[in-house]
Design an enzyme around this catalytic site. Sequence first.
Site, short mmCIF file in Angstrom:
data_model
loop_
_atom_site.label_atom_id
_atom_site.label_comp_id
_atom_site.label_asym_id
_atom_site.label_seq_id
_atom_site.Cartn_x
_atom_site.Cartn_y
_atom_site.Cartn_z
N CYS A 221 0.83 -1.21 0.00
CA CYS A 221 0.00 0.00 0.00
C CYS A 221 0.87 1.26 0.00
O CYS A 221 1.55 1.53 -0.97
CB CYS A 221 -0.98 -0.04 1.17
SG CYS A 221 -2.37 1.12 0.98
N HIS B 111 -3.48 -5.53 1.40
CA HIS B 111 -3.25 -5.81 2.81
C HIS B 111 -3.66 -7.25 3.11
O HIS B 111 -4.66 -7.74 2.58
CB HIS B 111 -4.08 -4.87 3.69
CG HIS B 111 -3.60 -3.46 3.68
ND1 HIS B 111 -2.41 -3.08 4.23
CD2 HIS B 111 -4.18 -2.33 3.17
CE1 HIS B 111 -2.26 -1.77 4.08
NE2 HIS B 111 -3.31 -1.29 3.44
#
Length: 499
Positions: A330, A438
């Site tokens: 991310c 994630h």
Amino acid sequence: MAKNLMIQGTMSNAGKSILTAGILRVLKQDGYRVAPFKSQNMALNSYITREGLEMGRAQVMQAEAAGIEPNVWMNPILLKPNSDMGSQVIVNGEVFGNREARDYFRMKKSLIPSIMKAYGELDSRYDIIVIEGAGSPAEINLKENDIVNMGLAALVDAPVLLVGDIDRGGVFAQLLGTIWLLEEEERARVKGLVINKFRGDKSILDPGLMQLYDKCGIPVTGVIPYVRLDIDEEDSLSEKLEQRTAAGRIDAAVIRVPHISNFTDFGMLEGCEGVSVRYVKSAGELGKPDLLLLPGSKNTMADLLWLRENGLEAGIQRLAGEGCRIMGICGGYQMLGSLLEDPEGVEHGGSLAGMGLLPVVTRFRGKKHRTRVEGNVGKLSGVFEQMSGTRAEGYEIHMGESTADEGCRCFADVTDCVTGQQYADGCVKGNVCGTYIHGILDSPELLKGMLEPLYREKGIQPGIYRDLQAYKQEQYDRLADVIRMHLDMEAVYRIIGLD
């Protein structure tokens, strides 16, 4: 209509989240339909539900302990700090906007209808709701607009257990000072005191417990020992983030940026035999790891500048040149790129050169992308080759969109579980890779593909990759055993109204 119980603490990190999870697990084992609730959570460790909505990770952990699927009803308000003075406000899983602390303080009572609607959804579906407070109910400067401690307890008519942390010292002052700072009607809600994180011989503590009762008239319902369980914690306060040295043969270093988010991405890695996961805050701590991980960030541009200023960026670039395996997730993926652009001032404003380790440009936009994804890692080569074709699944939550140069190898091909859209995720170049997913390392198959080449290089026999969900359930059962042994559950049942 559900019965309820509220767990409040004398301070942050007194153990409210874990105690709530333990009580939920005991009640579930005893046959009740139970759910967690926290009206307002402040954390960077968030989660995306099946519907694509965002909530605090602590309530996800508690939902797992209760044996139910996480839902934003369990955490209607999430504050994600993006500066020392402000936060992004998430209401019912969606971005409400950025607010300075003073502005949020003034408007938060207007969110009570959202809180009560969420609570009402749980109230109609479960037998018992175990509610977690936040910080301390004795913050007298904040009491007028309280919506998360005694203010919420009054709204839902909840009895309270008050938890103090003896490991920090001064637990009697914590508990008694909190009680004395409460209003009379608030004090009447406190039905029991809990001393948490106790080490030593309880008989030495007993005289203090009697004196405490003499001074406030509220019984001590339990003394919970200091136990080490592998259960997700609140982000910035986790002891895991203080790990600085490598004890295992394989050294995995995570860069601890100031706005680190979703450090739970590395929980599965921490459980791998022979692997040490340590958190690095300075260039001097970096060393020569075998695997370097850049985590998510709530303020990617500010954290990249921090890396640049303290010398960590140069250290990361040096390691990349030396062939160290590097993975960004991310915000970490965004930092590894060539350029970050923020024309709308979503984060820092303007443009900022990235580390230049991946041919990727990220542009920040006002709309947050949040979803769950599933798919497979693409056909990779070099140090990541063994990860090719392995399962890639998890969730995405980011403000920026990243575009890789034409011909750049993507990390994975995934499907958006909410919209059904298919697309390429991430980028890989040599020994550096980045992804928006994630939870990507929760896949035993993918983790095996990442680590087994390192095991071979080190001459280590690979271990067994655990089943994460089964492991979590085992930890929750162990927590329930501790709660049953050290908390007076008969008294807790009476307090709830189930005697």
